[in-house]
Design an enzyme around this catalytic site. Structure first.
Site, mmCIF file in Angstrom:
data_model
loop_
_atom_site.group_PDB
_atom_site.id
_atom_site.type_symbol
_atom_site.label_atom_id
_atom_site.label_comp_id
_atom_site.label_asym_id
_atom_site.label_seq_id
_atom_site.Cartn_x
_atom_site.Cartn_y
_atom_site.Cartn_z
ATOM 1 N N SER A 1 0.882 -1.126 -0.036
ATOM 2 C CA SER A 1 0.174 0.144 -0.037
ATOM 3 C C SER A 1 0.888 1.207 -0.067
ATOM 4 O O SER A 1 1.862 1.340 0.373
ATOM 5 C CB SER A 1 -0.867 -0.078 1.197
ATOM 6 O OG SER A 1 -1.506 1.186 1.370
ATOM 7 N N TYR B 1 -1.843 -0.054 10.248
ATOM 8 C CA TYR B 1 -2.097 -0.559 8.883
ATOM 9 C C TYR B 1 -1.016 -0.461 7.837
ATOM 10 O O TYR B 1 -0.507 -1.553 7.354
ATOM 11 C CB TYR B 1 -3.437 -0.058 8.378
ATOM 12 C CG TYR B 1 -3.509 -0.365 6.723
ATOM 13 C CD1 TYR B 1 -4.049 -1.655 6.202
ATOM 14 C CD2 TYR B 1 -3.295 0.440 5.671
ATOM 15 C CE1 TYR B 1 -4.128 -2.034 5.240
ATOM 16 C CE2 TYR B 1 -3.471 0.027 4.214
ATOM 17 C CZ TYR B 1 -3.814 -1.191 4.208
ATOM 18 O OH TYR B 1 -3.891 -1.484 2.695
ATOM 19 N N LYS C 1 1.638 -3.634 6.330
ATOM 20 C CA LYS C 1 2.130 -3.723 5.095
ATOM 21 C C LYS C 1 3.719 -3.613 4.723
ATOM 22 O O LYS C 1 4.208 -4.382 4.058
ATOM 23 C CB LYS C 1 1.453 -2.656 4.199
ATOM 24 C CG LYS C 1 -0.247 -2.777 4.280
ATOM 25 C CD LYS C 1 -0.579 -4.265 3.503
ATOM 26 C CE LYS C 1 -2.081 -4.403 3.319
ATOM 27 N NZ LYS C 1 -2.406 -5.599 2.620
#
Ligand code: UFG
Length: 318
Positions: A114, A138, A142
């Protein structure tokens, strides 16, 4: 190729599955349906209701040529309130998947990374070697997986590719965005138009021309097609990373204007406070993907993405 797609019942995963099938590949989906939808998995794909953590049985039964790994928790706000969930599902889950791939001798993996790994960029457009300073768990999860793949390729010879998506939008045939809760700008704005409510703008005091955040929107089909190219390009013992965006930024207000054009509805705006952890500007340089994967977005127009999302929303109303 015989391909396993984790998270293949989700928004992006289901389109990846559809495009793999159209290209003549054999596809198995593994998904726990925690956020995905069973009816998003095309009939021609095999479906296994299972968590990634328990993938080894499925791997043992079929000889896959590669894995596309999309299964993940992906709500930025939730990652801040429940970071452990992101550590467990995204980081530990992938660690388990890699061990299972090693045991089953599956040679390649394409991973959904991402733009969130970059945090607040120092320079735009963002290239792959830009500093990675995620603003939330988050993004950190990643980035941890990207690093894990780099190490796995070096130590165990797997062919690994990370695709760093920017803002994915649009729909493909009957497949589109059905998140619950929905957090993304385009579906929320279209829903507001449909319900004759104002669209919410999270902050108009950013250092951008109209004060609202700028993002690089990329069509879900263009994202999906990059996975097919990445499966072909992956080479043993190497981890490669590619940003996927159009290289053009649109502000929140420009997206709302596009929604007015597409829907023909008089959509009002309501400005609220900034959302925590939102970088002002995220725009990709995808030069590497263009050169090395021979990838070129086929649907780069914002209005086309918004229109496809609008068609999908309407389909759900019928
Ligand atoms: N926004 C609004 N109003 C809304 C919803 C969003 O103004 O109702 C704004 C956000 O503040 C942001 C922009 O619209 O500035 C885009 O927001 P999205 O939630 O659609 O997308 P994000 O840029 O937050 O998220 C995307 C991916 C994430 C990834 C993140 C990296 O969807 O998976 O980029 O920053 F983590």
């Amino acid at each position: 190729m015989n391909v396993l797609v984790t998270g293949g019942a989700g928004y992006i995963g289901s389109v990846v599955v559809a495009r793999l099938l159209e290209a003549g590949h054999e596809v198995t989906v593994i998904d726990d349906l925690s956020t995905g939808h069973r009816d998003a998995v095309p009939d021609d794909a095999r479906f296994v209701l299972e968590r990634v953590q328990h993938v080894s049985d499925t791997l043992g039964r079929h000889s896959f040529d590669g894995v596309v790994h999309l299964a993940a928790s992906s709500l930025v706000a939730e990652s801040i309130t429940d970071p452990q969930k992101y550590e467990t599902n995204n980081v530990a889950g992938t660690r388990g998947l890699l061990e299972a791939l090693r045991t089953a001798e599956i040679p390649k993996i394409v991973f959904s990374s991402s733009a969130a790994v970059y945090g607040e960029p120092e320079r735009v457009p963002i290239e792959e070697d830009a500093p990675t300073v995620p603003l939330n768990p988050y993004g950190s999860s990643k980035l941890s997986v990207d690093r894990m793949l780099d190490a796995e390729a070096a130590r165990h010879g797997i062919a690994a590719v990370s695709l760093r998506y920017f803002n994915v939008a649009g729909s493909y045939a009957v497949l589109g965005e059905r998140h619950s809760p929905e957090t993304h700008l385009i579906p929320l704005t279209l829903r507001a138009a449909l319900d004759s409510r104002p669209a919410t703008v999270f902050g108009d005091d950013y250092l951008t021309p109209d004060g609202t955040c700028i993002r690089d929107y990329i069509h879900v089909v263009d994202i999906a097609d990059a996975h097919l190219l990445a499966l072909d390009a992956a080479s043993p013992g190497t981890w490669r990373v590619f940003n996927l965006g159009n290289g053009e930024g649109f502000s929140v207000r420009e997206v709302i204007a596009a929604a007015r054009r597409v829907t023909g509805l008089p959509l009002a705006e309501s400005v609220t406070a900034r959302r925590a952890g939102d970088p002002a500007v995220l725009v990709a340089s995808s030069e590497r993907a263009r050169k090395e994967l021979n990838w070129a977005p086929k649907k780069p127009r914002l209005d086309e993405m918004v229109d496809d999302a609008w068609q999908f929303l309407h389909r759900g109303q019928r």
